[in-house]
Design a protein around this motif. Structure first.
Motif, PDB file in Angstrom:
ATOM      1  N   GLU A 141       0.828  -1.196   0.000  1.00 30.03           N
ATOM      2  CA  GLU A 141       0.000   0.000   0.000  1.00 30.03           C
ATOM      3  C   GLU A 141       0.867   1.251   0.000  1.00 30.03           C
ATOM      4  N   LEU A 142       1.921   1.227   0.840  1.00 27.86           N
ATOM      5  CA  LEU A 142       2.849   2.371   0.871  1.00 27.86           C
ATOM      6  C   LEU A 142       3.567   2.540  -0.467  1.00 27.86           C
ATOM      7  N   HIS A 143       3.982   1.401  -1.040  1.00 27.21           N
ATOM      8  CA  HIS A 143       4.669   1.438  -2.337  1.00 27.21           C
ATOM      9  C   HIS A 143       3.733   2.016  -3.408  1.00 27.21           C
ATOM     10  N   HIS A 144       2.498   1.538  -3.403  1.00 24.51           N
ATOM     11  CA  HIS A 144       1.517   2.017  -4.375  1.00 24.51           C
ATOM     12  C   HIS A 144       1.256   3.522  -4.186  1.00 24.51           C
ATOM     13  N   GLU A 145       1.120   3.954  -2.939  1.00 25.91           N
ATOM     14  CA  GLU A 145       0.901   5.376  -2.666  1.00 25.91           C
ATOM     15  C   GLU A 145       2.121   6.199  -3.082  1.00 25.91           C
ATOM     16  N   VAL A 147       4.257   5.419  -5.422  1.00 26.99           N
ATOM     17  CA  VAL A 147       4.284   5.464  -6.895  1.00 26.99           C
ATOM     18  C   VAL A 147       3.278   6.497  -7.388  1.00 26.99           C
ATOM     19  N   GLU A 148       2.090   6.469  -6.819  1.00 23.59           N
ATOM     20  CA  GLU A 148       1.065   7.434  -7.245  1.00 23.59           C
ATOM     21  C   GLU A 148       1.510   8.858  -6.936  1.00 23.59           C
ATOM     22  N   LEU A 149       2.080   9.029  -5.736  1.00 22.02           N
ATOM     23  CA  LEU A 149       2.549  10.360  -5.360  1.00 22.02           C
ATOM     24  C   LEU A 149       3.674  10.827  -6.288  1.00 22.02           C
ATOM     25  N   ALA A 150       4.605   9.909  -6.577  1.00 20.56           N
ATOM     26  CA  ALA A 150       5.713  10.258  -7.483  1.00 20.56           C
ATOM     27  C   ALA A 150       5.169  10.588  -8.872  1.00 20.56           C
ATOM     28  N   ALA A 151       4.192   9.771  -9.331  1.00 16.94           N
ATOM     29  CA  ALA A 151       3.619  10.015 -10.663  1.00 16.94           C
ATOM     30  C   ALA A 151       2.905  11.360 -10.680  1.00 16.94           C
ATOM     31  N   ASN A 152       2.172  11.644  -9.608  1.00 16.96           N
ATOM     32  CA  ASN A 152       1.472  12.943  -9.562  1.00 16.96           C
ATOM     33  C   ASN A 152       2.459  14.103  -9.534  1.00 16.96           C
TER      34      ASN A 152
END
Length: 180
Positions: A141-145, A147-152
């Motif tokens: 979940e942290l990794h996914h968040e 990644v999403e944060l980095a992508a954003n």
């Protein structure tokens, strides 16, 4: 019947002589003694065989009763010994049953303790697996968040950095590459 009449007559003669009363002299006393001796002898001859047979029979009956009593006593003693042996055997069996029950209870206790330890170990392992599973899920979940944060953030940065002319130039280059 004749013997009974004769016996009655002989028995009644001294009584009648004595009942006549009077003075006691030697002659009367002699008759009385003689009558008594005759009576005793007659009584002996008439009843001796029957009395002897009766006494012999009674003696044999008593001996038989004594022998029977002795036999009954021996049988009773044998039964007492037999019952004592059975009681000793039953007591021994009871002790064995107690020992077996104690062993079985001890074995059951040890089994229950081992089973409880096994159950605790399983619960501990289940808890560890649950923690590991939750940890993995949290990491993902942290990794996914992340990644999403980095992508954003990358998207926001690219949007800021690429302006209209730069975007057209990148688009033209991309089209050329596709054409080749």
């Amino acid at each position: 019947m004749k013997k009974a009449f004769l016996l009655t007559a002989l028995l009644s003669f001294p009584l009648t002589a004595f009942a006549a009363g009077g003075e006691l002299d030697w002659k009367t006393f002699g008759w009385r003694v003689a009558m008594f001796v005759i009576f005793a002898a007659l009584l002996y001859f008439l009843t001796a065989k029957r009395i002897k047979a009766m006494l012999i029979q009674r003696t044999e009956d008593i001996k038989a009763a004594l022998a029977e009593a002795e036999t009954a006593k021996d049988e009773a003693m044998a039964k007492v010994k037999q019952y004592e042996a059975k009681m000793a055997e039953l007591e021994k069996e009871l002790e064995e049953m107690k020992a077996n029950a104690k062993k079985a209870a001890e074995s059951e206790r040890e089994y229950m303790i081992a089973d409880a330890k096994k159950h605790v170990e399983q619960m501990k392992q289940f808890a560890i697996n649950m923690i590991e599973s939750e940890k993995e899920r949290a990491i993902q979940e942290l990794h996914h968040e992340a990644v999403e944060l980095a992508a954003n953030q990358a998207e926001q940065k690219l949007i800021k950095e690429i302006s209209g002319s730069k975007a057209a130039k990148i688009l033209d280059e991309y089209v050329k590459r596709i054409g080749e």
